[in-house]
Design an enzyme around this catalytic site. Structure first.
Site, PDB file in Angstrom:
ATOM      1  N   GLN A  91      15.684  -7.717  -3.281  1.00 28.43           N
ATOM      2  CA  GLN A  91      14.409  -8.436  -3.180  1.00 28.43           C
ATOM      3  C   GLN A  91      14.063  -9.085  -4.526  1.00 28.43           C
ATOM      4  OE1 GLN A  91      10.690  -6.976  -1.097  1.00 28.43           O
ATOM      5  NE2 GLN A  91      10.160  -6.307  -3.139  1.00 28.43           N
ATOM      6  N   GLY A 127       5.887   4.838  -8.457  1.00 32.35           N
ATOM      7  CA  GLY A 127       6.694   3.634  -8.720  1.00 32.35           C
ATOM      8  C   GLY A 127       5.784   2.411  -8.818  1.00 32.35           C
ATOM      9  N   HIS A 128       4.872   2.263  -7.823  1.00 28.87           N
ATOM     10  CA  HIS A 128       3.921   1.134  -7.879  1.00 28.87           C
ATOM     11  C   HIS A 128       3.051   1.252  -9.130  1.00 28.87           C
ATOM     12  CE1 HIS A 128       4.223   1.522  -3.308  1.00 28.87           C
ATOM     13  NE2 HIS A 128       4.561   0.255  -3.523  1.00 28.87           N
ATOM     14  N   GLY A 147       0.821  -1.216   0.000  1.00 29.15           N
ATOM     15  CA  GLY A 147       0.000   0.000   0.000  1.00 29.15           C
ATOM     16  C   GLY A 147       0.847   1.254   0.000  1.00 29.15           C
ATOM     17  N   SER A 187       9.484   5.977  -2.765  1.00 25.36           N
ATOM     18  CA  SER A 187       9.299   4.966  -1.732  1.00 25.36           C
ATOM     19  C   SER A 187       8.160   5.420  -0.831  1.00 25.36           C
ATOM     20  CB  SER A 187      10.592   4.853  -0.922  1.00 25.36           C
ATOM     21  OG  SER A 187      10.334   4.180   0.286  1.00 25.36           O
ATOM     22  N   SER A 188       7.409   4.454  -0.332  1.00 22.37           N
ATOM     23  CA  SER A 188       6.315   4.805   0.588  1.00 22.37           C
ATOM     24  C   SER A 188       6.875   5.490   1.834  1.00 22.37           C
ATOM     25  CB  SER A 188       5.561   3.541   1.008  1.00 22.37           C
ATOM     26  OG  SER A 188       5.116   2.854  -0.142  1.00 22.37           O
TER      27      SER A 188
HETATM   28  O1  PAF Z   1       8.298  -4.547  -1.805  1.00 23.76           O
HETATM   29  C1  PAF Z   1       7.309  -4.640  -1.056  1.00 23.76           C
HETATM   30  O2  PAF Z   1       6.464  -3.733  -0.969  1.00 23.76           O
HETATM   31  C2  PAF Z   1       7.153  -5.887  -0.185  1.00 23.76           C
HETATM   32  O3  PAF Z   1       8.381  -6.380   0.211  1.00 23.76           O
HETATM   33  C3  PAF Z   1       6.305  -6.973  -0.875  1.00 23.76           C
HETATM   34  C4  PAF Z   1       6.983  -7.463  -2.140  1.00 23.76           C
HETATM   35  C5  PAF Z   1       4.924  -6.440  -1.210  1.00 23.76           C
HETATM   36  C6  PAF Z   1       6.145  -8.176   0.065  1.00 23.76           C
HETATM   37  O4  PAF Z   1       5.465  -7.813   1.230  1.00 23.76           O
END
Ligand code: PAF
Length: 252
Positions: free
Chosen positions: A151, A34-35, A29, A183-184
């Site tokens: 990640q 970026g998202h 959330g 970034s959030s």
């Molecule tokens: O990158 C993120 O926001 C988190 O690490 C993810 C991939 C949603 C997993 O909780």
């Protein structure tokens, strides 16, 4: 756009529906550009797109960090509706972790360096929730931003190691005009901290060795967790006050 607040409802729905090409963007959330760019990419590539919103407690090694993580569900849902996302999953913690996190996915090498060194257990939490979500959503493609490059690599390798039939796709980091990676967590910065944060990427981009970059960051008031170079990339994590920022870039 259909929003599923109950995991069971989604599982029932998914059982009854086959998709030629289902794209998935997992998020915690507090959505930013970026998202949204990852989601747009999925919408372009796939027939249907699922976004999940779940602030995953298992990946926060510091409970205070979990509590202060920004939450903005209403605004997030509006942003997703505006770009025509098909399905949003807002699953319940109690159902996702009905096992009390007794079962985990653990990687023993890359997850122990860089962010993994400073945040013990973080990547176990990330990989575990993603393994659950991949089984729940059953997408053909899943999208990850390169800001979290470690990640991305760990997820790609996990999918390979467990023979999951899923493409992991990465997208380059989306930055603010002054270079700060979106970034959030940026919204937790005070105005003066936000100004300082802009110099993080500038210093990291200097054509100097990692020791010089580390010193320069410290001189500029950052608390430096690490500056390291792997896979022809320079990675760094720093804090300004209580806000942790990460970034990485390609080096020649
Ligand atoms: O990158 C993120 O926001 C988190 O690490 C993810 C991939 C949603 C997993 O909780």
């Amino acid at each position: 756009m259909k929003v599923f607040y109950k995991l069971d409802e989604w599982l029932n729905f998914r059982k009854k529906n086959e998709f030629d090409l289902l794209g998935f963007v997992p998020t915690m959330g507090a959505l930013h550009a970026g998202h949204l760019s990852l989601i747009q990419k999925s919408i372009l590539d796939c027939n249907k797109t699922v976004v999940s919103i779940f602030v995953n407690p298992a990946q926060f090694n510091d409970p205070k960090d979990f509590l202060k993580y920004p939450k903005s569900l209403e605004t997030d849902l509006k942003k997703l509706k505006d770009i025509n996302v098909d399905y949003v999953l807002v699953p319940e913690n109690s159902v996702l972790y009905a096992d009390d996190y007794k079962y985990k996915v653990i990687e023993t090498s890359l997850s122990k360096v860089l962010c993994g060194k400073n945040r013990p257990g973080h990547f176990d939490g990330v990989l575990t929730i993603l393994m659950k979500l991949f089984h729940i959503v059953k997408p053909q493609k899943a999208y990850f931003g390169e800001k979290d490059y470690q990640q991305f690599l760990l997820v790609k390798e996990m999918v390979k190691a467990f023979f999951l039939d899923l493409d992991i796709i990465s997208s380059s980091t989306i930055r603010e005009e002054d270079g700060l990676a979106m970034s959030s967590r940026n919204q937790l910065l005070s105005p003066s901290e936000r100004e300082k944060a802009a110099t993080f990427h500038k210093i990291l981009s200097q054509n100097r060795d990692k020791h010089h970059i580390n010193e320069e960051l410290q001189k500029n008031g950052f608390k430096v967790d690490y500056v390291e170079e792997f896979f022809s990339r320079r990675f760094s994590a720093v804090s300004i006050g209580s806000v942790r920022l990460i970034d990485n870039l390609e080096i020649s």
